[in-house]
Design a protein around this motif. Sequence first.
Motif, PDB file in Angstrom:
ATOM      1  N   MET A   1     -30.650 -15.601  51.895  1.00  0.00           N
ATOM      2  CA  MET A   1     -31.483 -16.345  52.911  1.00  0.00           C
ATOM      3  C   MET A   1     -32.930 -15.782  52.497  1.00  0.00           C
ATOM      4  O   MET A   1     -33.264 -14.607  52.084  1.00  0.00           O
ATOM      5  N   ARG A   2     -33.753 -16.863  52.459  1.00  0.00           N
ATOM      6  CA  ARG A   2     -35.158 -16.631  52.017  1.00  0.00           C
ATOM      7  C   ARG A   2     -36.077 -16.216  52.935  1.00  0.00           C
ATOM      8  O   ARG A   2     -35.962 -16.201  54.129  1.00  0.00           O
ATOM      9  N   THR A   3     -36.643 -14.990  52.760  1.00  0.00           N
ATOM     10  CA  THR A   3     -37.611 -14.476  53.716  1.00  0.00           C
ATOM     11  C   THR A   3     -39.041 -15.247  53.760  1.00  0.00           C
ATOM     12  O   THR A   3     -39.261 -15.746  52.755  1.00  0.00           O
ATOM     13  N   PHE A   4     -39.761 -15.074  54.771  1.00  0.00           N
ATOM     14  CA  PHE A   4     -41.197 -15.725  55.145  1.00  0.00           C
ATOM     15  C   PHE A   4     -41.897 -14.900  55.173  1.00  0.00           C
ATOM     16  O   PHE A   4     -41.949 -13.595  55.632  1.00  0.00           O
ATOM     17  N   SER A   5     -43.130 -15.112  54.474  1.00  0.00           N
ATOM     18  CA  SER A   5     -44.197 -14.440  54.475  1.00  0.00           C
ATOM     19  C   SER A   5     -45.005 -14.402  56.075  1.00  0.00           C
ATOM     20  O   SER A   5     -44.679 -15.307  56.711  1.00  0.00           O
ATOM     21  N   GLY A  85     -46.500 -25.864  56.012  1.00  0.00           N
ATOM     22  CA  GLY A  85     -45.494 -26.891  55.651  1.00  0.00           C
ATOM     23  C   GLY A  85     -45.363 -27.114  53.971  1.00  0.00           C
ATOM     24  O   GLY A  85     -44.377 -26.931  53.293  1.00  0.00           O
ATOM     25  N   PRO A  86     -46.370 -27.517  53.522  1.00  0.00           N
ATOM     26  CA  PRO A  86     -46.621 -27.458  51.801  1.00  0.00           C
ATOM     27  C   PRO A  86     -46.178 -26.203  51.097  1.00  0.00           C
ATOM     28  O   PRO A  86     -45.427 -26.146  50.131  1.00  0.00           O
ATOM     29  N   LEU A  87     -46.716 -25.143  51.827  1.00  0.00           N
ATOM     30  CA  LEU A  87     -46.454 -23.587  51.028  1.00  0.00           C
ATOM     31  C   LEU A  87     -44.905 -23.474  51.146  1.00  0.00           C
ATOM     32  O   LEU A  87     -44.177 -23.104  50.093  1.00  0.00           O
ATOM     33  N   VAL A  88     -44.113 -23.716  52.303  1.00  0.00           N
ATOM     34  CA  VAL A  88     -42.736 -23.435  52.625  1.00  0.00           C
ATOM     35  C   VAL A  88     -42.076 -24.508  51.375  1.00  0.00           C
ATOM     36  O   VAL A  88     -41.328 -24.123  50.762  1.00  0.00           O
ATOM     37  N   ALA A  89     -42.446 -25.815  51.388  1.00  0.00           N
ATOM     38  CA  ALA A  89     -41.836 -26.815  50.505  1.00  0.00           C
ATOM     39  C   ALA A  89     -41.761 -26.424  49.115  1.00  0.00           C
ATOM     40  O   ALA A  89     -40.949 -26.485  48.391  1.00  0.00           O
ATOM     41  N   PRO A  98     -41.410 -17.030  45.513  1.00  0.00           N
ATOM     42  CA  PRO A  98     -41.296 -16.238  46.833  1.00  0.00           C
ATOM     43  C   PRO A  98     -42.199 -15.287  47.225  1.00  0.00           C
ATOM     44  O   PRO A  98     -42.710 -14.614  46.351  1.00  0.00           O
ATOM     45  N   PRO A  99     -42.439 -15.104  48.556  1.00  0.00           N
ATOM     46  CA  PRO A  99     -43.293 -14.074  48.930  1.00  0.00           C
ATOM     47  C   PRO A  99     -42.952 -12.648  48.163  1.00  0.00           C
ATOM     48  O   PRO A  99     -41.919 -12.306  48.321  1.00  0.00           O
ATOM     49  N   LYS A 100     -43.963 -11.804  47.828  1.00  0.00           N
ATOM     50  CA  LYS A 100     -43.800 -10.444  47.679  1.00  0.00           C
ATOM     51  C   LYS A 100     -44.187  -9.724  49.019  1.00  0.00           C
ATOM     52  O   LYS A 100     -45.142  -9.932  49.614  1.00  0.00           O
ATOM     53  N   PRO A 101     -43.398  -8.486  49.106  1.00  0.00           N
ATOM     54  CA  PRO A 101     -43.651  -7.667  50.259  1.00  0.00           C
ATOM     55  C   PRO A 101     -45.090  -6.998  49.939  1.00  0.00           C
ATOM     56  O   PRO A 101     -45.535  -6.905  48.787  1.00  0.00           O
ATOM     57  N   TRP A 102     -45.883  -6.839  51.166  1.00  0.00           N
ATOM     58  CA  TRP A 102     -47.170  -6.206  51.075  1.00  0.00           C
ATOM     59  C   TRP A 102     -47.150  -4.678  50.843  1.00  0.00           C
ATOM     60  O   TRP A 102     -46.312  -4.198  51.205  1.00  0.00           O
ATOM     61  N   SER A 103     -47.952  -4.451  50.127  1.00  0.00           N
ATOM     62  CA  SER A 103     -48.179  -2.791  49.773  1.00  0.00           C
ATOM     63  C   SER A 103     -48.506  -2.122  51.094  1.00  0.00           C
ATOM     64  O   SER A 103     -49.021  -2.729  52.070  1.00  0.00           O
TER      65      SER A 103
END
Length: 134
Positions: A1-5, A85-89, A98-103
Amino acid sequence: MRTFSVPERIGGFGVLVAGAAAVWPALTTGSGMGLPCPLRTFAGVPCPGCGLTTAAVALVRGQAAAAFHANPVIFGLAALAVAVGPLVALRATGVLAPPKPWSPTGRRRMGWLAGLLATASWLFQLHRLGVSWA
């Protein structure tokens, strides 16, 4: 499952706010009921989010000046809602990574930024509503 930023999550919340702002007037006009700010009701001072419902409804209706005067934070939320919307698409199709976890430093900076934004919004609401500490 994809995580969201975090920006994607806030933007998704903004999409929900826009949908709610479109139907909110129909619900409250018929019943005469609204949602009072708990802090303003009990302590007499507005919270940093005071005016966001009014601002969202005004923005959905195309009344940008009224939205700004109610709570300018709505424009940041709206910008994220439009971008999500465009970002997720693009991320779902593999065009963007995919988003990287923040430091920890990045999280701390965003925490400070959120705190400063909330403080600025609160000061704006205190000024707008004429609340004085004297």
